[in-house]
Scaffold this active site. Structure first.
Site, mmCIF file in Angstrom:
data_model
loop_
_atom_site.group_PDB
_atom_site.id
_atom_site.type_symbol
_atom_site.label_atom_id
_atom_site.label_comp_id
_atom_site.label_asym_id
_atom_site.label_seq_id
_atom_site.Cartn_x
_atom_site.Cartn_y
_atom_site.Cartn_z
ATOM 1 N N ASN A 155 61.858 11.730 29.542
ATOM 2 C CA ASN A 155 61.001 11.183 28.484
ATOM 3 C C ASN A 155 59.982 10.232 29.095
ATOM 4 O OD1 ASN A 155 62.170 8.392 28.489
ATOM 5 N ND2 ASN A 155 63.998 9.549 27.953
ATOM 6 N N ASP A 197 69.707 11.942 24.916
ATOM 7 C CA ASP A 197 70.874 12.138 24.051
ATOM 8 C C ASP A 197 71.668 13.376 24.456
ATOM 9 O OD1 ASP A 197 70.482 9.916 22.354
ATOM 10 O OD2 ASP A 197 68.811 10.973 21.398
ATOM 11 N N LYS A 207 66.778 28.023 41.135
ATOM 12 C CA LYS A 207 65.700 28.001 40.151
ATOM 13 C C LYS A 207 65.832 29.211 39.201
ATOM 14 C CE LYS A 207 60.709 28.083 39.784
ATOM 15 N NZ LYS A 207 59.460 28.424 40.429
ATOM 16 N N PRO A 218 77.241 10.750 27.003
ATOM 17 C CA PRO A 218 77.998 9.599 26.491
ATOM 18 C C PRO A 218 77.039 8.516 26.028
ATOM 19 C CG PRO A 218 78.125 9.718 28.896
ATOM 20 C CD PRO A 218 77.414 10.958 28.443
ATOM 21 N N ASP A 219 77.418 7.772 24.996
ATOM 22 C CA ASP A 219 76.601 6.658 24.522
ATOM 23 C C ASP A 219 77.014 5.406 25.294
ATOM 24 O OD1 ASP A 219 75.513 4.442 23.118
ATOM 25 O OD2 ASP A 219 75.219 5.752 21.372
ATOM 26 N N ILE A 220 76.145 4.964 26.208
ATOM 27 C CA ILE A 220 76.493 3.867 27.119
ATOM 28 C C ILE A 220 76.637 2.568 26.347
ATOM 29 C CG2 ILE A 220 75.755 2.603 29.186
ATOM 30 C CD1 ILE A 220 74.043 5.180 29.844
ATOM 31 N N PHE A 240 68.281 -1.585 22.317
ATOM 32 C CA PHE A 240 66.859 -1.366 22.027
ATOM 33 C C PHE A 240 66.740 -0.105 21.185
ATOM 34 C CE2 PHE A 240 63.537 -3.883 24.241
ATOM 35 C CZ PHE A 240 64.369 -4.889 24.694
ATOM 36 N N LYS A 271 70.811 1.286 13.243
ATOM 37 C CA LYS A 271 71.261 1.485 14.622
ATOM 38 C C LYS A 271 72.133 0.321 15.091
ATOM 39 C CE LYS A 271 68.546 4.215 16.907
ATOM 40 N NZ LYS A 271 67.374 4.710 17.635
#
Ligand code: CTP
Length: 410
Positions: A218, A287, A297, A315-317, A333, A347
């Site tokens: 991203n 995510d 490749k 995993p959600d850290i 954040f 959130k």
């Protein structure tokens, strides 16, 4: 608030002394950085320094006449060494030659610079020294003895750095670069809101590989997280920064761990989290990741059909750190593209963190400016639009106050 009130060193006065050395040229750039940040700079130089750079250059950059003699009749009471240091917040000798360090160690005072260093009030005007010399001179037991004496006397030694030297040799003894000295000076002059605290910060994007040449990532640049790491270090904290793939220099004095993907970030953060009082998750963690990573490749098969890439959740850290018992003080954040307050509130509850910082992602990724919305159990407050360094300092101050409210002895 006026523009200048955000200048990091506004109102600070720095006494900058040059002794003889090639590195005098770097000090010119340092003066520019200091004055740009709002500090006033009074330059002093020894006779030897005048062989390497002219007073004219330094006067033009600092906007003040350069002083080099204790017999300078321009001072009304003829006591420049007393007057100068009474109004200074910091005295820096850069470059500090081996000879000048020896003088300082002995407390000699036979010219203006050493005289001022000796006459300065130690309680209000700390001394920092940036050594610059050949590697053999630096390694010599006499120099090391003198440096140890300076440290024992409360002097801060900045550097030296290692690398190629003006004499052609390679080793320790180079004066730090102007930007490095500037960061150290900012840290010396900053209020120590987080003295003795340990902070763990994630920053940047993650890169989830599809095959050896492609991946999903991203637009996060990592700038906000790096600015927070720098501000926290300036505020006296011991900072560990776990960074995804970014093109940013490590802030001075910060321990950095580089990772690529979300799982690696999770694996780096979880064992460290219990050792830290604060965890700040600024990273834009992917995510999802491709469920399998092709070893070669992925090639077009000629049929015109695009490959189907199965995804699985990372995993959600932040949520995992917040679920520790006891958790560090967790700050999340939220980069949103709309309905900032609504999403930030939801959130914060979902991740079970005391503080969530919201911002509009597409407007901030890669930019140097941003605005932050701080959401906690009591409500919300905005830190208005500003450069990321200023926002980071304000956020760090806010977090320090929250820590203090939780434990007033801290
Ligand atoms: N975060 C994390 N680990 C993840 C995902 C997010 O630690 N796997 C952290 C981020 O660093 C940030 C916070 O959680 O502090 C919110 O990240 P964000 O991507 O905005 O939220 P998501 O949980 O991904 O929620 P959504 O996709 O619904 O916006």
């Amino acid at each position: 608030m006026s523009e200048t009130s955000f200048l990091q060193l506004a109102g600070k006065h720095v006494l900058l002394g040059l002794s003889g050395g090639i590195a005098c040229y770097k000090t010119a750039e340092l003066i520019r950085l200091l004055t740009k940040a709002g500090a006033s700079v009074q330059v002093m130089m020894t006779e030897a320094a005048e062989q390497f750079i002219t007073a004219v250059t330094l006067q033009a950059l600092s906007g003040r006449p350069v002083l080099s003699s204790q017999w300078d009749a321009r001072e009304p009471n003829n006591m420049a060494h007393i007057n100068l240091s009474r109004e200074a917040d910091l005295m820096l000798i850069a470059p500090a030659s081996a000879d000048f360090i020896a003088k300082l160690a002995q407390g000699r005072a036979d010219e203006l610079l050493s005289l001022t260093a000796l006459a300065r009030p130690m309680g209000t005007c700390p001394l920092a020294v940036a050594p610059a010399m050949n590697r053999e001179m630096w390694a010599h037991p006499a120099t090391q003895r003198n440096v140890a004496q300076l440290i024992a006397d409360g002097t801060q030694i900045l550097g030296p750095g290692a690398g190629e030297q003006a004499c052609g040799e390679v080793g320790d003894g180079r004066m730090l670069e102007a930007a490095e000295l500037f960061e150290d000076i900012c840290a010396m002059l900053a209020p120590k809101h987080l003295a003795g605290k340990k902070l763990l910060i994630t920053a940047g994007p993650t890169f989830e590989p599809i095959d050896p040449v492609r991946g999903i990532t991203n637009h996060s640049s990592g700038k906000m997280g790096f600015a927070i790491a720098r501000a926290a270090r300036e505020a006296g904290a011991e900072v560990t920064l776990v960074a995804g793939p970014v093109h940013l220099a490590t802030p001075r004095g910060v321990r950095r761990i580089d990772v690529q993907n979300a799982q690696q970030m999770f694996d780096a953060v979880l064992p460290l989290a219990p050792q830290n009082e604060v965890f700040i998750a600024t990273a834009a963690v992917a995510d999802w990741r491709p469920a399998s990573h092709a070893q070669q490749k992925i090639k077009k098969d000629g049929s015109g059909a695009a490959p189907m890439i199965a995804m699985c959740e990372n995993p959600d850290i932040l949520a995992s750190v917040a679920a520790l018992n006891p958790p560090p003080f967790c700050v999340g954040f939220a980069a949103e593209s709309e309905k900032l307050l609504e999403h930030a509130r939801a959130k914060r509850l979902r991740k079970n963190v005391p503080l969530l910082v919201g911002n509009i992602g597409p407007a901030t990724f890669g930019q140097d400016h941003n605005a932050l919305l701080l959401v906690d159990a009591r409500g919300e407050r905005e830190i208005p639009h500003n450069d990321k360094a200023s926002l980071a300092r304000q956020l760090v101050q806010d977090i320090a106050q929250r820590l203090h409210q939780t434990d007033p002895k801290a």
